[in-house]
Design a protein around this motif. Structure first.
Motif, PDB file in Angstrom:
ATOM      1  N   GLN A  97       0.891  -1.019  -0.049  1.00  0.00           N
ATOM      2  CA  GLN A  97      -0.056  -0.197  -0.016  1.00  0.00           C
ATOM      3  C   GLN A  97       0.916   1.145  -0.117  1.00  0.00           C
ATOM      4  OE1 GLN A  97      -3.451  -0.008  -0.197  1.00  0.00           O
ATOM      5  NE2 GLN A  97      -3.570  -2.136   0.013  1.00  0.00           N
ATOM      6  N   ASP A 135      -2.937   4.789  -1.566  1.00  0.00           N
ATOM      7  CA  ASP A 135      -3.973   4.115  -1.133  1.00  0.00           C
ATOM      8  C   ASP A 135      -4.966   4.878   0.362  1.00  0.00           C
ATOM      9  OD1 ASP A 135      -3.871   1.711  -2.642  1.00  0.00           O
ATOM     10  OD2 ASP A 135      -1.975   1.751  -1.846  1.00  0.00           O
ATOM     11  N   CYS A 136      -4.026   5.312   0.857  1.00  0.00           N
ATOM     12  CA  CYS A 136      -4.310   6.199   2.196  1.00  0.00           C
ATOM     13  C   CYS A 136      -3.680   7.464   2.274  1.00  0.00           C
ATOM     14  CB  CYS A 136      -4.017   5.331   3.590  1.00  0.00           C
ATOM     15  SG  CYS A 136      -4.292   6.282   5.065  1.00  0.00           S
ATOM     16  N   LYS A 167      -8.360   6.471   0.963  1.00  0.00           N
ATOM     17  CA  LYS A 167      -8.734   6.612   2.607  1.00  0.00           C
ATOM     18  C   LYS A 167      -7.979   7.905   3.020  1.00  0.00           C
ATOM     19  CE  LYS A 167     -10.006   5.464   7.058  1.00  0.00           C
ATOM     20  NZ  LYS A 167     -11.262   5.087   7.175  1.00  0.00           N
ATOM     21  N   ILE A 206      -7.478  10.303   6.218  1.00  0.00           N
ATOM     22  CA  ILE A 206      -7.472  10.381   7.900  1.00  0.00           C
ATOM     23  C   ILE A 206      -6.660  11.781   7.958  1.00  0.00           C
ATOM     24  CG2 ILE A 206      -6.546   9.485   9.883  1.00  0.00           C
ATOM     25  CD1 ILE A 206      -6.201   6.673   8.367  1.00  0.00           C
ATOM     26  N   THR A 234      -7.069   6.139  14.530  1.00  0.00           N
ATOM     27  CA  THR A 234      -7.815   5.819  13.076  1.00  0.00           C
ATOM     28  C   THR A 234      -6.698   5.376  12.275  1.00  0.00           C
ATOM     29  OG1 THR A 234      -9.480   7.303  13.468  1.00  0.00           O
ATOM     30  CG2 THR A 234      -9.062   6.622  11.285  1.00  0.00           C
ATOM     31  N   TRP A 235      -5.376   5.967  12.324  1.00  0.00           N
ATOM     32  CA  TRP A 235      -4.372   5.848  11.441  1.00  0.00           C
ATOM     33  C   TRP A 235      -3.776   4.232  11.956  1.00  0.00           C
ATOM     34  CZ3 TRP A 235      -1.120   5.169   7.608  1.00  0.00           C
ATOM     35  CH2 TRP A 235       0.305   4.714   7.951  1.00  0.00           C
ATOM     36  N   ASN A 243      -5.341   1.708  13.426  1.00  0.00           N
ATOM     37  CA  ASN A 243      -6.316   0.710  13.176  1.00  0.00           C
ATOM     38  C   ASN A 243      -6.261   0.482  11.640  1.00  0.00           C
ATOM     39  OD1 ASN A 243      -7.328   0.423  15.697  1.00  0.00           O
ATOM     40  ND2 ASN A 243      -9.025   2.011  15.203  1.00  0.00           N
ATOM     41  N   TRP A 244      -6.010   1.420  10.729  1.00  0.00           N
ATOM     42  CA  TRP A 244      -5.792   1.462   9.344  1.00  0.00           C
ATOM     43  C   TRP A 244      -4.553   0.552   9.167  1.00  0.00           C
ATOM     44  CZ3 TRP A 244      -2.332   2.160   5.602  1.00  0.00           C
ATOM     45  CH2 TRP A 244      -2.659   1.995   4.161  1.00  0.00           C
ATOM     46  N   SER A 261      -5.088  -3.118   9.813  1.00  0.00           N
ATOM     47  CA  SER A 261      -6.052  -3.754   9.027  1.00  0.00           C
ATOM     48  C   SER A 261      -5.283  -4.328   7.823  1.00  0.00           C
ATOM     49  CB  SER A 261      -7.176  -2.895   8.656  1.00  0.00           C
ATOM     50  OG  SER A 261      -6.736  -1.677   7.666  1.00  0.00           O
ATOM     51  N   GLN A 262      -4.082  -3.839   7.387  1.00  0.00           N
ATOM     52  CA  GLN A 262      -3.339  -4.173   6.295  1.00  0.00           C
ATOM     53  C   GLN A 262      -2.475  -5.289   6.555  1.00  0.00           C
ATOM     54  OE1 GLN A 262      -4.166  -2.462   3.413  1.00  0.00           O
ATOM     55  NE2 GLN A 262      -5.576  -1.235   5.151  1.00  0.00           N
ATOM     56  N   ARG A 301      -9.091  -7.387  14.780  1.00  0.00           N
ATOM     57  CA  ARG A 301      -8.973  -6.542  13.798  1.00  0.00           C
ATOM     58  C   ARG A 301     -10.487  -6.215  13.485  1.00  0.00           C
ATOM     59  NH1 ARG A 301      -5.083  -9.519   9.118  1.00  0.00           N
ATOM     60  NH2 ARG A 301      -3.270  -9.846  10.639  1.00  0.00           N
TER      61      ARG A 301
END
Length: 233
Positions: free
Chosen positions: A141, A166-167, A198, A200, A212-213, A215-216, A219-220, A233
């Protein structure tokens, strides 16, 4: 129409780089490592973001850094304080890392450590808002940072970075009240270029958006070795 020599050379360079990036990604996949390529202009906050990330995740994840800078190891030394392997790559006059440079970092990681133990590798790219987005390095990513101090129009003026991301982290949001800028306008401009990105908003100073970051990032992870993380997760 015939291609110019410069255009043909660029295509060949990107093709060779992509082949190297695919090999790098194959190494990461074999070891169960997720690789995130962190890109931005100079001063947008890549290193401080990684400092905050390491402080939060280093106890539960095995993380390594491949650190790109044109000269010096100043940022690499900052990150080494968190007790993680940091492989510094000085690019000289090059304004980006490429897959061959990162391949050298991967080989060092393989020779000095057991790569099967790692969950996550961050590549901190050279500070530049254009070139890093054009050269894949084997990442899974791409993460782009844009500081509010850079203005609302940057996604429109430098679309390649934001199209590839991607983010997108909109950084230094604590400064927004002191600037003639709207974070919502940055988001709208970014989505005009990349509707799926995405986004943030985040402040390393106040901590807003940090969870939030994180958690992202979690999730990867493609193959967590930690069953507790897998369940949360």
């Amino acid at each position: 129409m015939h291609q110019t020599f410069d255009a043909a050379l660029e295509i060949n360079l990107l093709h060779a780089n992509q082949a190297g990036a695919d090999r790098n990604r194959a190494h990461f996949d074999r070891w169960g490592i997720t690789c995130l390529n962190v890109m931005s202009s100079p001063g947008a906050g890549k290193t401080v973001l990684l400092e905050k990330t390491l402080a939060a995740l280093n106890k539960t994840l095995k993380i390594a850094i491949i650190e790109g800078d044109m000269t010096t190891e100043l940022d690499a030394d900052r990150l080494r304080k968190y007790g993680v392997p940091v492989i510094a790559i000085n690019t000289g006059r090059s304004c980006h890392l490429d897959s061959k440079m990162v391949s050298g970092g991967i080989h060092r990681l393989e020779h000095e450590y057991d790569p099967n133990e790692f969950d996550l590798v961050f590549v901190e790219n050279v500070g530049n808002l254009v070139c890093p987005a054009e050269f894949e390095v084997g990442e899974h990513q791409k993460v782009a940072l844009l500081s509010v101090t850079e203005g609302e129009d940057k996604p429109l003026k430098y679309p390649v970075m934001f199209r590839e991301a991607d983010c997108l982290l909109i950084t230094k949001t604590d400064l927004a009240p002191y600037l003639d800028i709207e974070i919502e306008r940055i988001e709208a401009n970014a989505r005009q270029i990349n509707p799926q990105v995405k986004i943030i908003p985040i402040s390393a100073k106040t901590g807003a958006g940090l969870e939030t970051w994180l958690n992202w990032v979690r999730s990867q992870l493609q193959n967590s070795k930690n069953p507790v993380l897998e369940l949360t997760r």
